[in-house]
Design an enzyme around this catalytic site. Sequence first.
Site, mmCIF file in Angstrom:
data_model
loop_
_atom_site.group_PDB
_atom_site.id
_atom_site.type_symbol
_atom_site.label_atom_id
_atom_site.label_comp_id
_atom_site.label_asym_id
_atom_site.label_seq_id
_atom_site.Cartn_x
_atom_site.Cartn_y
_atom_site.Cartn_z
ATOM 1 N N ASN A 123 28.968 88.105 33.903
ATOM 2 C CA ASN A 123 27.917 89.121 33.810
ATOM 3 C C ASN A 123 27.199 88.971 32.474
ATOM 4 O O ASN A 123 27.580 88.148 31.646
ATOM 5 C CB ASN A 123 28.483 90.535 34.010
ATOM 6 C CG ASN A 123 29.499 90.901 32.944
ATOM 7 O OD1 ASN A 123 29.147 91.042 31.780
ATOM 8 N ND2 ASN A 123 30.757 91.034 33.332
ATOM 9 N N ASP B 195 34.853 93.679 38.316
ATOM 10 C CA ASP B 195 35.571 94.551 39.253
ATOM 11 C C ASP B 195 36.217 93.739 40.366
ATOM 12 O O ASP B 195 37.158 94.196 41.013
ATOM 13 C CB ASP B 195 34.605 95.568 39.868
ATOM 14 C CG ASP B 195 34.093 96.538 38.819
ATOM 15 O OD1 ASP B 195 34.898 96.924 37.947
ATOM 16 O OD2 ASP B 195 32.896 96.885 38.844
ATOM 17 N N PHE C 213 33.074 103.017 28.826
ATOM 18 C CA PHE C 213 31.623 102.907 28.967
ATOM 19 C C PHE C 213 31.270 103.021 30.441
ATOM 20 O O PHE C 213 32.062 102.640 31.306
ATOM 21 C CB PHE C 213 31.129 101.547 28.442
ATOM 22 C CG PHE C 213 30.816 101.581 26.972
ATOM 23 C CD1 PHE C 213 31.828 101.741 26.043
ATOM 24 C CD2 PHE C 213 29.506 101.458 26.526
ATOM 25 C CE1 PHE C 213 31.541 101.788 24.684
ATOM 26 C CE2 PHE C 213 29.201 101.500 25.172
ATOM 27 C CZ PHE C 213 30.217 101.665 24.246
ATOM 28 N N LYS D 285 39.242 108.497 35.538
ATOM 29 C CA LYS D 285 40.071 107.614 34.705
ATOM 30 C C LYS D 285 40.887 108.406 33.678
ATOM 31 O O LYS D 285 41.627 107.821 32.902
ATOM 32 C CB LYS D 285 39.182 106.579 34.002
ATOM 33 C CG LYS D 285 38.399 105.731 35.005
ATOM 34 C CD LYS D 285 37.726 104.530 34.368
ATOM 35 C CE LYS D 285 36.791 103.864 35.379
ATOM 36 N NZ LYS D 285 36.746 102.417 35.265
HETATM 37 O O1 C5P Z 1 34.620 101.869 36.972
HETATM 38 P P1 C5P Z 1 33.666 101.154 36.047
HETATM 39 O O2 C5P Z 1 33.858 99.673 36.022
HETATM 40 O O3 C5P Z 1 32.258 101.520 36.248
HETATM 41 O O4 C5P Z 1 34.043 101.742 34.591
HETATM 42 C C1 C5P Z 1 33.601 101.171 33.415
HETATM 43 C C2 C5P Z 1 34.627 101.358 32.327
HETATM 44 O O5 C5P Z 1 35.910 100.936 32.795
HETATM 45 C C3 C5P Z 1 34.351 100.501 31.116
HETATM 46 O O6 C5P Z 1 34.838 101.162 29.965
HETATM 47 C C4 C5P Z 1 35.150 99.224 31.392
HETATM 48 O O7 C5P Z 1 35.494 98.551 30.204
HETATM 49 C C5 C5P Z 1 36.355 99.778 32.121
HETATM 50 N N1 C5P Z 1 36.908 98.857 33.129
HETATM 51 C C6 C5P Z 1 38.241 98.495 33.036
HETATM 52 N N2 C5P Z 1 38.780 97.652 33.977
HETATM 53 C C7 C5P Z 1 38.043 97.185 34.984
HETATM 54 C C8 C5P Z 1 36.698 97.561 35.111
HETATM 55 C C9 C5P Z 1 36.151 98.390 34.146
HETATM 56 O O8 C5P Z 1 38.927 98.932 32.109
HETATM 57 N N3 C5P Z 1 38.593 96.364 35.850
#
Ligand code: C5P
Length: 405
Positions: free
Chosen positions: A206, A275, A322, A340
């Site tokens: 990304n 993700d 974030f 979360k």
């Molecule tokens: O659920 P989402 O990906 O939108 O949430 C973003 C936040 O979750 C960010 O702080 C990102 O660093 C964290 N994150 C994480 N593990 C993942 C995906 C996102 O800790 N696999």
Amino acid sequence: MSLIALGVTGGIGAYKAVEVARGLQQRGHEVVAIMTRGAQNFVGPVTFEAITRRPVITDQWAAGMNSSVEHVALAGSIGLLLVVPATAHTIAKLALGLADDFLSSLALATTAPLMVAPAMNTHMLEHPAVQQNLQILAARGAHIVEPGAGYLACGWVGKGRLAEPDDIVEAAHRLLTPPRSLAGRRVVVSAGPTYEDLDPVRYIGNRSSGKMGIAIAAEAARRGAVVTLVLGPTSTEPPAELDIVRVRSAADMHAAVLGASETADVVVMAAAVADYTPASVEGEKIKKGDADLSLRLVRTPDILRELGARRGEAAWPVLVGFAAETSDVVARAREKLAAKRVDLIVANDVARRDIGFEADANEVTFVTAEGDEPLPLAAKTSVAASLWDRVERLMASRPLPAAAS
Ligand code: C5P
């Protein structure tokens, strides 16, 4: 303490720059005043000379100014270039990189940080030209001391008044001498993208540059914290004094962050973690055929959610995430805050090109249980300072961690 170049430009607020010079000196800084031609219509150089006890620079072309190429000589010895007041004209010159007088030449010749305190009529301040120029400066890392609202010298009431001299002094002093407010604290920050390999030559990644997370880690270190920066693949260079763990994939980041966070007081997940990851990595480069190709992707573990679950009802570590979104940014951030079980989500609109991914400036909203706090557009370094101010307030509201009590 530092030598500060105080650029004074031609606005009615010029007389308040005298007070700024005094305040900086009271904080132990040396000040050298540089006045534009316009400024000298409002205040005489003698006033600054008497206050700063140094010759005031008023002219690029004065006798003696070029024997040592003075703007280059001064450029190397200042810790900050502070422009008070910054007129629309000077802001435009700084944004464009023009160099037709001493102050604007110095701005190009120095690598010291730039701080500007704009002051002008409300409509001038709101004019898209001025706003764009301020954005250009912020994107380049300049610190903007926001003008206040009130009665303006031109008779109008509105935004555009020079910030209070005390606030300008405080902002400059803090930039030069960071508070040691995180001394003894352990902080983990994740930054950058992750790369999910498809085969030996291809990956899914990304556009995260890691700049925001690196700025957050650097600011925590400036405030005295012991910082571990878990950094995904990016060409942005982090400061050398941080403890840096380089990772590539979401799985690597998961292991590194969870491990480093066991003893942390604060964890900031600024990384753009994938993700989804390919269900399997091909050992050989995937061959091109005539048919379309489908990839099966599986979910990666949500690191921040795991940190929230691991903390449970405990007060520590403070957890910050974030929300990089392209729509309904703040609403989604609030959902993430609850889902979360974290303390603060930084909502970040990544649909805009001037902020967010890859840019040097950001415009974010802090979302906490106490409400939403939108911040003005600012350099990522300024956003990082505001973030730590906010996190420190969260830290102060909870009992001391076991190790420190
Ligand atoms: O659920 P989402 O990906 O939108 O949430 C973003 C936040 O979750 C960010 O702080 C990102 O660093 C964290 N994150 C994480 N593990 C993942 C995906 C996102 O800790 N696999």
